[in-house]
Design a protein around this motif. Structure first.
Motif, PDB file in Angstrom:
ATOM      1  N   GLU A  96       0.851  -1.201   0.000  1.00  0.00           N
ATOM      2  CA  GLU A  96       0.000   0.000   0.000  1.00  0.00           C
ATOM      3  C   GLU A  96       0.883   1.247   0.000  1.00  0.00           C
ATOM      4  OE1 GLU A  96      -3.360   0.490   0.370  1.00  0.00           O
ATOM      5  OE2 GLU A  96      -4.011  -1.593   0.592  1.00  0.00           O
ATOM      6  N   ASP A 219       2.566   3.281   6.987  1.00  0.00           N
ATOM      7  CA  ASP A 219       1.496   2.800   6.107  1.00  0.00           C
ATOM      8  C   ASP A 219       1.490   1.281   6.088  1.00  0.00           C
ATOM      9  OD1 ASP A 219       0.653   5.434   4.786  1.00  0.00           O
ATOM     10  OD2 ASP A 219       2.833   5.449   4.673  1.00  0.00           O
ATOM     11  N   GLU A 220       2.672   0.699   6.205  1.00  0.00           N
ATOM     12  CA  GLU A 220       2.795  -0.756   6.277  1.00  0.00           C
ATOM     13  C   GLU A 220       3.772  -1.114   7.389  1.00  0.00           C
ATOM     14  OE1 GLU A 220       1.226  -3.065   4.499  1.00  0.00           O
ATOM     15  OE2 GLU A 220       1.014  -2.435   2.403  1.00  0.00           O
ATOM     16  N   GLN A 241       2.225  -9.682  16.728  1.00  0.00           N
ATOM     17  CA  GLN A 241       0.914  -9.092  16.437  1.00  0.00           C
ATOM     18  C   GLN A 241       0.382  -8.354  17.672  1.00  0.00           C
ATOM     19  OE1 GLN A 241      -2.222 -11.748  15.102  1.00  0.00           O
ATOM     20  NE2 GLN A 241      -2.984 -10.141  13.761  1.00  0.00           N
ATOM     21  N   ASP A 245       1.747  -5.160  16.237  1.00  0.00           N
ATOM     22  CA  ASP A 245       0.766  -5.382  15.184  1.00  0.00           C
ATOM     23  C   ASP A 245       1.429  -5.115  13.821  1.00  0.00           C
ATOM     24  OD1 ASP A 245      -1.478  -6.249  14.043  1.00  0.00           O
ATOM     25  OD2 ASP A 245      -2.709  -4.494  14.477  1.00  0.00           O
ATOM     26  N   THR A 247       0.807  -5.152   9.292  1.00  0.00           N
ATOM     27  CA  THR A 247      -0.183  -5.145   8.212  1.00  0.00           C
ATOM     28  C   THR A 247       0.076  -6.274   7.218  1.00  0.00           C
ATOM     29  OG1 THR A 247       1.217  -3.633   6.960  1.00  0.00           O
ATOM     30  CG2 THR A 247      -0.490  -2.638   8.345  1.00  0.00           C
ATOM     31  N   ARG A 272      -3.193 -12.077   8.630  1.00  0.00           N
ATOM     32  CA  ARG A 272      -2.529 -11.045   7.827  1.00  0.00           C
ATOM     33  C   ARG A 272      -1.990 -11.646   6.528  1.00  0.00           C
ATOM     34  NH1 ARG A 272      -4.890  -8.404  10.923  1.00  0.00           N
ATOM     35  NH2 ARG A 272      -4.074  -6.871  12.396  1.00  0.00           N
TER      36      ARG A 272
END
Ligand code: GDP
Length: 300
Positions: A96, A219-220, A241, A245, A247, A272
């Protein structure tokens, strides 16, 4: 002999035995499910994940066996493939990018997982795609990490943001935060933040990664995991996670012997997507992750 999609020889054999049959019995289905279970366990897939997976396949295969399908074996193949590819993320997921550059990509994972190497691989790939990535050395734990990042940066044709030499060990959260402003000022369009790992899951490391995450608002966040990790995959992925956490996942060292059972375990347990596969030490040994190819490797 007829081919059965992308599935392994062993499974193909087991399914070939079903082929002549107009209808599948519960015993036929159970025999095949047993073969699948064995293949998954040999690939080091987590036991709970195996149980869940085979339960689902069995249920669907039994349902299919009740129908008057023309080719029940083919149906079972399809079910196995669908379920595997489904867990592995279905469609390939792309990186992304932020609407407003710079896109910030943070890497997290245990020491030795392959984060710094991946930073170089990502940078090289991004340069080829016309981006201007900046690599950020926020791993100030490992003595050689900054130098290693500088080496891969040079190979990738990307600049590296690191604390000034002689500036003590530096504060990784500060370095990461400052790098975003620097990238914005100098118009880099992607920032790749390499972070420190430890050999095992460690509260201090996790807090640092979480603090860096807060500071750079990525963003990632890519969780980097060695595919040779075997049964530790689930606990490690869960810890990351919960702690930071993420992505997406990058699976490294897929050039090794592992069948890649870790891919299935991590994807199932964290939900994910796996974005990339790292397949060697050179910066070009890097590719988008293909769920269908992985499905056949796991069952090989
Ligand atoms: P980090 O501690 O997470 O930053 O891990 P590194 O990037 O330093 O990688 C640890 C070791 O694994 C290095 O020797 C790398 O060359 C090696 N490595 C990283 N990715 C791969 C890969 O995909 N395949 C193989 N065979 N080796 C890898």
């Amino acid at each position: 002999m007829a081919t059965f999609g992308t599935l392994s020889d062993r499974l193909t054999q087991s399914l070939a035995n079903l082929r002549g049959k107009g209808r599948l019995s519960a015993a036929d289905v159970d025999g095949t499910v047993r073969e699948i279970r064995r293949a998954l366990l040999e690939a080091d897939v987590n036991l709970d994940v195996v149980k869940q997976f085979t339960g689902k396949v069995r249920e669907r295969a039994l349902e299919a066996s009740q129908s008057q399908a023309l080719n029940p074996a083919q149906q079972v193949v399809q079910i196995v493939n669908e379920e595997l590819v489904g867990i592995l993320g279905g469609q390939q997921r792309r990186l992304e990018f932020a609407k407003q550059p710079p896109t910030v990509i943070m890497l997290a994972g245990l020491q030795g997982a392959g984060k710094t190497t991946l930073a170089g691989k990502l940078a090289k790939w991004l340069v080829k795609e016309g981006h201007t990535p900046l690599l950020v050395a926020a791993d100030l734990q490992r003595p050689n990490a900054v130098t290693q990042l500088e080496i891969v940066g040079e190979q990738a044709g990307a600049n590296v943001y690191a604390p000034e030499p002689g500036n003590g060990k530096g504060n990784p959260v500060r370095v990461a935060k400052d790098s975003i402003k620097f990238a914005r000022d100098k118009q880099y369009d992607v920032v790749i933040v390499d972070t420190a790992g430890r050999l095992g899951v460690d509260a201090e490391m996790m807090k640092q990664a979480a603090d860096i995450r807060k500071a750079v608002d990525p963003d990632e966040v890519l969780f980097v995991i060695d595919s040779l990790i075997g049964q530790d995959a689930v606990a490690t992925a869960k810890a990351f996670q919960d702690g930071v956490d993420f992505t997406g996942v990058v699976l490294t060292k897929l050039d090794g012997d592992s069948r890649g059972g870790a891919a299935l375990s991590v994807a199932q347990v964290t939900g994910r997507p796996i974005l990339f596969a790292s397949v060697g030490e050179s910066l070009d040994d890097f590719e988008p992750f293909h769920p269908d190819r992985m499905a056949s490797r796991i069952l090989d």
